[in-house]
Write an enzyme that holds these catalytic residues in place. Structure first.
Site, PDB file in Angstrom:
ATOM      1  CE  LYS A  74      -3.456  -0.978  -0.532  1.00 53.03           C
ATOM      2  NZ  LYS A  74      -4.065  -1.195  -1.865  1.00 53.03           N
ATOM      3  N   GLY A  76       1.849   2.857  -2.912  1.00 54.80           N
ATOM      4  CA  GLY A  76       1.974   3.324  -4.488  1.00 54.80           C
ATOM      5  C   GLY A  76       2.551   1.973  -5.243  1.00 54.80           C
ATOM      6  CB  THR A  77       2.466  -1.711  -4.977  1.00 53.10           C
ATOM      7  OG1 THR A  77       3.040  -1.520  -3.879  1.00 53.10           O
ATOM      8  CG2 THR A  77       3.342  -2.772  -5.912  1.00 53.10           C
ATOM      9  CB  THR A  78      -1.457  -0.265  -8.092  1.00 51.25           C
ATOM     10  OG1 THR A  78      -1.799  -1.093  -7.160  1.00 51.25           O
ATOM     11  CG2 THR A  78      -2.197  -0.597  -9.481  1.00 51.25           C
ATOM     12  CG  HIS A 142       4.631  -6.284  -1.194  1.00 55.20           C
ATOM     13  ND1 HIS A 142       4.655  -5.008  -1.533  1.00 55.20           N
ATOM     14  CD2 HIS A 142       3.455  -6.872  -1.687  1.00 55.20           C
ATOM     15  CE1 HIS A 142       3.606  -4.631  -2.257  1.00 55.20           C
ATOM     16  NE2 HIS A 142       2.826  -5.758  -2.428  1.00 55.20           N
ATOM     17  CB  SER A 172      -3.453   2.969   1.721  1.00 57.66           C
ATOM     18  OG  SER A 172      -3.691   2.116   0.649  1.00 57.66           O
ATOM     19  CE1 TYR A 230       1.197   6.903  -4.578  1.00 57.88           C
ATOM     20  CE2 TYR A 230       0.735   8.769  -2.922  1.00 57.88           C
ATOM     21  CZ  TYR A 230       0.501   7.786  -3.966  1.00 57.88           C
ATOM     22  OH  TYR A 230      -0.907   7.844  -4.301  1.00 57.88           O
ATOM     23  NE  ARG A 295      -8.198   4.520   0.623  1.00 52.74           N
ATOM     24  CZ  ARG A 295      -8.271   5.529   1.386  1.00 52.74           C
ATOM     25  NH1 ARG A 295      -9.620   6.309   1.504  1.00 52.74           N
ATOM     26  NH2 ARG A 295      -7.464   6.176   2.001  1.00 52.74           N
TER      27      ARG A 295
END
Length: 329
Positions: A74, A76-78, A142, A172, A230, A295
């Site tokens: 959670k 900023g991986t995506t 991760h 998040s 991020y 999100r």
């Protein structure tokens, strides 16, 4: 929730007898949601994830041109996955980003860039990796860097790590966990997660050890480890994506910059665009709906959920743990 309905990372169905024996010798903890964690090489994992880590350590054979995108969950991986896919796709095909066949239009970023321990090595130490490009394989993880050190220590492959302010990461993770467990986003769950974060006894924690493993490596070996934040990616997107492209060896040409390709990449990979794509509104991966990966993506949103006392406690711990490292939040 029935154990069979749990996401694969929370189940215990892929654990070998050898790993069960190892787990029995490790420090263990049951979190407030009833999920079991154990500590291996200084990091806390759910049991199924530990099996993937062990399989990876036994079987992964790095190639010199591999790229590994790393992050604490959670953080900023995506977004990092989407940006990297777009950069490499543009470099590989020299084609327009609006190409109807662009992979980001047909698959979720987590499907295009699978996680080493949760996807590829989840069930076996020798998965079939033939589907990956022989030129540049792209993976994610991760795991903290120490978990990969022995496997990668002689490899010149590149690692990109993205970090995020721990307070936003915590909030998040709270939303994401409640979504995948199908439970109410209650104050009680948030407070228990906050306590776990502060103690460091949380999935892939302690957070500060995770962060520092990549931070130190980026200082010692900047040619092979890139540390991204991020908040800087949100504040200076054009500068940061150019920095990423340079590190990956596919820099933007002056002609590309002048013709707006940098902005095209950023627009394609924006939360607004990705979350509106049909592939990200439907479907799932590892029993997690694609839509749960998108999100707000805002900086500082945690202020709307954490009390000043909760914020202050995190600030004090992070300041203490990062002292002398040169890394400041």
């Amino acid at each position: 929730m029935d154990p069979k309905e749990l996401p694969s990372i929370l189940r215990e169905d892929k654990i070998s007898e050898e790993t069960k024996k190892l787990i029995s010798s490790l420090l263990s903890h049951t979190d407030s949601q009833g999920q079991k964690l154990c500590q291996y090489q200084g990091c806390w994992y759910y049991y199924n994830t530990l099996q993937g880590v062990l399989n990876f350590q036994r079987g992964f054979k790095p190639q010199d041109t591999d790229i590994i995108l790393a992050s604490y969950p959670k953080s900023g991986t995506t977004w990092l996955k989407a940006l990297t896919v777009a950069l490499l796709e543009r470099s590989k095909n020299h084609s327009s980003l609006s190409d109807d066949e662009h992979p980001l239009l047909y698959d979720n970023p987590h499907g295009i860039v699978p996680c080493l321990e949760m996807d590829l090595y989840h069930e076996s130490s020798s998965p079939n990796l033939s589907k990956f490009s022989a030129h540049r394989r792209l993976f994610s993880t991760h795991m903290p860097l120490q978990a990969m050190h022995e496997t990668l220590k002689h490899s010149p492959c590149k690692i990109v790590y993205v970090c995020r302010n721990v307070k936003d990461t915590l909030v998040s993770w709270w939303f994401f966990l409640c979504s995948i467990l199908k439970i109410e986003q209650s104050r009680g769950v948030l407070e228990s997660l906050h306590e776990s974060f502060c103690k460091g006894i949380i999935y892939y924690g302690p957070f500060w050890e995770h962060l520092l493993s990549y931070w130190r490596a980026s200082l010692e070996d900047p040619e092979h480890v890139l540390f991204m934040r991020y908040e800087e990616m949100k504040a200076e997107p054009r500068d940061q994506i150019k920095r990423l492209a340079d590190f990956l060896g596919c820099p933007f040409t002056k002609q590309e910059e002048d013709s707006g390709v940098v902005d095209e990449v950023l627009d394609l990979c924006s939360l607004r665009n990705l979350s509106s794509l049909e592939v990200n509104k439907t479907g799932s991966r590892n029993d997690v709906d694609h839509k749960f990966y998108f999100r707000k993506g805002e900086v500082g949103d945690s202020k709307n959920y954490l009390t000043p006392e909760m914020e202050n406690k995190i600030d004090m711990i992070i300041k203490e743990k990062l002292q002398g490292s040169g890394l400041i939040f």
